[in-house]
Enzyme design. Structure first.
Site, PDB file in Angstrom:
ATOM      1  N   GLU A 124      22.069 -44.252 -31.596  1.00 31.64           N
ATOM      2  CA  GLU A 124      20.722 -43.984 -31.089  1.00 31.64           C
ATOM      3  C   GLU A 124      20.011 -42.940 -31.957  1.00 31.64           C
ATOM      4  OE1 GLU A 124      20.714 -42.417 -27.067  1.00 31.64           O
ATOM      5  OE2 GLU A 124      19.127 -43.817 -26.535  1.00 31.64           O
ATOM      6  N   GLU A 139      19.009 -44.580 -35.155  1.00 32.14           N
ATOM      7  CA  GLU A 139      17.835 -45.422 -34.885  1.00 32.14           C
ATOM      8  C   GLU A 139      16.569 -44.567 -34.827  1.00 32.14           C
ATOM      9  OE1 GLU A 139      18.065 -47.504 -31.150  1.00 32.14           O
ATOM     10  OE2 GLU A 139      16.061 -48.356 -31.381  1.00 32.14           O
ATOM     11  N   CYS A 147      20.450 -45.582 -21.896  1.00 32.76           N
ATOM     12  CA  CYS A 147      21.806 -45.644 -21.335  1.00 32.76           C
ATOM     13  C   CYS A 147      21.822 -45.697 -19.812  1.00 32.76           C
ATOM     14  CB  CYS A 147      22.658 -44.490 -21.844  1.00 32.76           C
ATOM     15  SG  CYS A 147      21.844 -42.926 -21.743  1.00 32.76           S
ATOM     16  N   SER A 198      15.406 -47.468 -26.959  1.00 33.33           N
ATOM     17  CA  SER A 198      16.408 -47.601 -28.017  1.00 33.33           C
ATOM     18  C   SER A 198      17.146 -48.919 -27.804  1.00 33.33           C
ATOM     19  CB  SER A 198      17.400 -46.442 -27.933  1.00 33.33           C
ATOM     20  OG  SER A 198      18.541 -46.742 -28.698  1.00 33.33           O
ATOM     21  N   LYS A 218      25.193 -50.083 -12.932  1.00 33.30           N
ATOM     22  CA  LYS A 218      26.112 -50.513 -14.005  1.00 33.30           C
ATOM     23  C   LYS A 218      26.749 -51.860 -13.676  1.00 33.30           C
ATOM     24  CE  LYS A 218      26.021 -46.928 -16.825  1.00 33.30           C
ATOM     25  NZ  LYS A 218      25.548 -47.089 -18.199  1.00 33.30           N
ATOM     26  N   GLU A 237      24.240 -54.192 -14.899  1.00 32.18           N
ATOM     27  CA  GLU A 237      24.212 -54.149 -16.365  1.00 32.18           C
ATOM     28  C   GLU A 237      25.339 -54.986 -16.974  1.00 32.18           C
ATOM     29  OE1 GLU A 237      25.290 -50.414 -18.194  1.00 32.18           O
ATOM     30  OE2 GLU A 237      23.863 -50.722 -19.819  1.00 32.18           O
ATOM     31  N   GLU A 297      23.185 -61.149 -21.641  1.00 29.34           N
ATOM     32  CA  GLU A 297      23.288 -60.838 -23.077  1.00 29.34           C
ATOM     33  C   GLU A 297      24.467 -59.918 -23.405  1.00 29.34           C
ATOM     34  OE1 GLU A 297      20.824 -60.108 -21.050  1.00 29.34           O
ATOM     35  OE2 GLU A 297      20.057 -58.074 -21.329  1.00 29.34           O
ATOM     36  N   CYS A 352      23.372 -38.879 -13.852  1.00 27.26           N
ATOM     37  CA  CYS A 352      24.511 -39.659 -13.339  1.00 27.26           C
ATOM     38  C   CYS A 352      25.306 -38.920 -12.264  1.00 27.26           C
ATOM     39  CB  CYS A 352      25.449 -40.020 -14.482  1.00 27.26           C
ATOM     40  SG  CYS A 352      24.645 -41.037 -15.714  1.00 27.26           S
TER      41      CYS A 352
END
Ligand code: SF4
Ligand code: SF4
Ligand code: SF4
Ligand code: FES
Length: 599
Positions: free
Chosen positions: A282, A285, A309, A329, A368, A371, A376, A526
């Protein structure tokens, strides 16, 4: 108006600040008042009336949670009438409640059950429903809704509308038909739920709970052909002790490693390893975007770059600000990077077939689960992460295995993903990703450590909803001359209500000079995730964050780019370095523009 007011609580005189509620005044003076619809994170609803008290001169009993003290009062909290009223209310709530405590996910941690016990409600004066009225909504990979157990306290509604500003849940219909529902009573998976699970954390009963994959995980553990690998994130480690009666604020990392091996996991790895990898990807990037914007004058480059994230935040932006998804990102979250690396590099190094590997992620998060099921997320050629497990579900598995976590001896993680930097660890608290990224990016650009004492980047820390700060880049290394003199500006926010503030500022052009934005969907980051132990409050989240920061300062490596195992994977496997061809294939992703009302 300020000042204090003198009141009598159960014939004892006390002074309280003007405007304090009766509930707060009683709590401050060690007088317990039962509550149900009240929650410290939420606005007052005054809906359940469980908290009624007697106020001299008032015709009816008053709700302590919603009564502000503005003049001297005489309050009685436990008269026969008060006790009888509370008992009646609890009895009435139970008369509409369908559920067997012993088979309920909230057994022994249910506020309704606790109230029934506290008030000795052991029979149903007003009858009892003997069959379910509502179909259980199991459509979402993250949140299960069983409205048969709902007591209409609306804590979930206030959470979703006020705290998170998503607005999926609402009270529908009137009178006896009132129930909590979604837009047109659609299934949760078909509306704009971001899967944050914050409603679960604040539901007093078992009406809301996470979609639990533990039976499938047990089956994999019991299957001798399967090689079951678990990664553990830092926030569950800082909170799981609460599930075993420990006070908030202590990490059980080493004890958990031992417990997981005893349960039967073949390898126990540290998600912080891929948090370090995330920083490398990240951060690179971001530097690439800055170079393209400053040197190449590429106007198509999207700045500020957003962190990616937090899957709740990603889904929030996909629904509410789809025109901004190119700011995210492309780096996957640490959870997903781990899955991709396990089923490729680890399979190759360990000689285990990828198809025999089952990857489990212990996360603080219900999002999560969504996710890891995104279509994908299979760049390894397999489903990268098979199961997302919450802190609560992990504690349940540990108890089921007959293990008392705090009694476990401490052991280390397994290799090759057993060492991580402190930077990876602090991902667990709001501002942690930004702090970790700055530690690495600043040093890569200038060759020097960030100019903050003991690497503590204080402007990133704390629970202020939106934080803005900057750091000047001076005496840059030759490769980064284009950043010489740049005031690197960043923004940190937590909870999607605060994310909305940031996005609206961005839309108004007030953040045009900002380079990097960190957003975590959950309050506190989190550590306050939708899969963490219940209850939650700012006091509890503060204690968990403290545990994380204390653990990080004890670690020998505190910058992601100094993690030798990260350097090893770039030497042996991702040989083109961060953002190289293979990294792009395995560690980066893309996003989906979604609807503003339905999914
Ligand atoms: S929600 Fe509470 S009262 Fe209802 S079945 Fe579950 S534990 Fe029992
Ligand atoms: S999971 Fe989050 S977005 Fe979904 S209903 Fe609950 S609070 Fe709202
Ligand atoms: S689902 Fe839970 S939080 Fe929402 S109204 Fe019902 S009992 Fe309260
Ligand atoms: S807790 Fe006061 S009305 Fe519900």
């Amino acid at each position: 108006m300020g000042g204090t007011v003198t009141v009598e609580i159960n014939e004892k005189k006390v002074s309280v600040p003007f405007g304090t509620t009766i509930l707060e005044a009683c709590k401050e003076n060690q007088v317990h008042i039962p509550t149900l619809c009240h929650h410290p994170d939420l606005c007052i609803a005054g809906a359940c009336r469980v908290c009624v008290v007697d106020v001299e001169g008032m015709r009816t009993l008053q709700t302590a949670c919603s009564f502000p003290i503005t003049s001297p009062l005489k309050i009685k909290t436990s008269t026969p009438m008060v006790r009888k009223a509370r008992r009646h209310i609890i009895d009435l709530l139970l008369s509409e409640h369908y559920g067997e405590c012993y088979s309920c996910v909230r057994n022994n941690n249910c506020e309704l059950q606790a109230l029934a016990k506290e008030y000795g409600v052991d029979s149903f004066t007003f009858g009892h429903v003997d069959k379910p009225v509502f179909e259980i909504d199991k459509s979402s990979p993250s949140v299960i809704r069983d409205m048969n157990k709902c007591v209409l306290c609306k804590r979930c509604v206030r959470t979703c509308i006020d705290l998170q500003e998503v607005g999926v849940l609402e009270a529908i219909d009137r009178g006896g038909k009132t129930h909590i529902g979604t837009f047109y009573d659609k299934a949760l998976a078909d509306v704009i739920c971001i899967n944050c699970g914050q409603c679960i954390n604040r539901c007093p009963t078992g009406a809301l709970h996470a979609n639990d994959p533990s039976d499938d995980i047990w089956a994999a553990i019991d299957d001798p052909k399967k090689h079951v690998v678990i990664q553990t994130a830092p926030s569950p480690r800082a909170a799981i002790g609460e599930e075993f009666g420990q006070a908030p604020g202590k990490s059980f990392t080493g004890e958990l490693n031992t417990a997981l091996r005893r349960i039967g996991f073949d390898k126990v790895f540290d998600t912080n390893f891929t948090a370090d990898l995330t920083i490398m990807e990240e951060g690179t990037e971001l530097l690439n975007r800055l170079k393209a914007a400053i040197v190449d004058k590429d106007e198509s480059v999207k700045l500020p770059q957003f962190t990616s994230c937090s899957p709740g935040w990603v889904k929030y932006i996909e629904h509410f600000y789809p025109e901004y998804i190119d700011h995210l990102s492309t780096a996957k979250s640490p959870q997903q990077m781990f899955g991709a690396v396990i089923k490729t590099f680890y399979a190759q190094e360990s000689g285990v077939n990828s198809e025999d590997i089952v990857t489990v992620a212990l996360m603080p998060c219900s999002a999560k689960k969504f996710e890891c099921n995104r279509p994908e997320m299979n760049d390894s050629g397999f489903k990268d992460v098979d199961y997302g497990l919450t802190t609560r579900e992990m504690a349940k598995m540990i108890r089921e295995a007959g293990i008392n976590l705090p009694e476990m001896p401490k052991t280390h993680f397994d290799y090759p993903f057993g060492d991580a930097s402190g930077a990876g660890l602090i991902f667990g608290a709001t501002g942690g990703v930004m702090e970790a990224a700055l530690r690495t990016a600043y040093e890569l650009v200038t060759g020097r450590e960030v100019p903050f004492e003991n690497l503590r980047i204080e402007p990133c820390r704390g629970f202020q909803g939106v934080k803005q700060a900057s750091v000047k880049l001076e005496n840059c290394l030759e490769k980064f001359n284009f950043l010489e003199g740049v005031e690197f500006k960043f923004v940190v926010a937590h909870g999607t209500a605060n994310a909305k503030i940031v996005m609206e500022m961005l839309k108004r052009g007030e953040l045009n000079d900002v380079h990097f934005v960190e957003i975590m969907a959950c309050p506190g980051g989190c550590i306050g995730g939708g899969g963490q132990p219940i209850p939650t409050s700012e006091v509890i989240r503060t204690a968990r964050a403290k545990a994380i920061y204390e653990e990080e300062e004890s670690l020998p490596i505190r910058k992601s780019h100094e993690n030798p195992h990260v350097n090893y994977i770039y030497q042996k496997f991702l040989t083109e370095g961060p953002c190289g061809h293979l990294s792009h294939k395995l560690l980066h992703t893309h996003y989906t523009k979604r609807g503003k009302f339905i999914s």
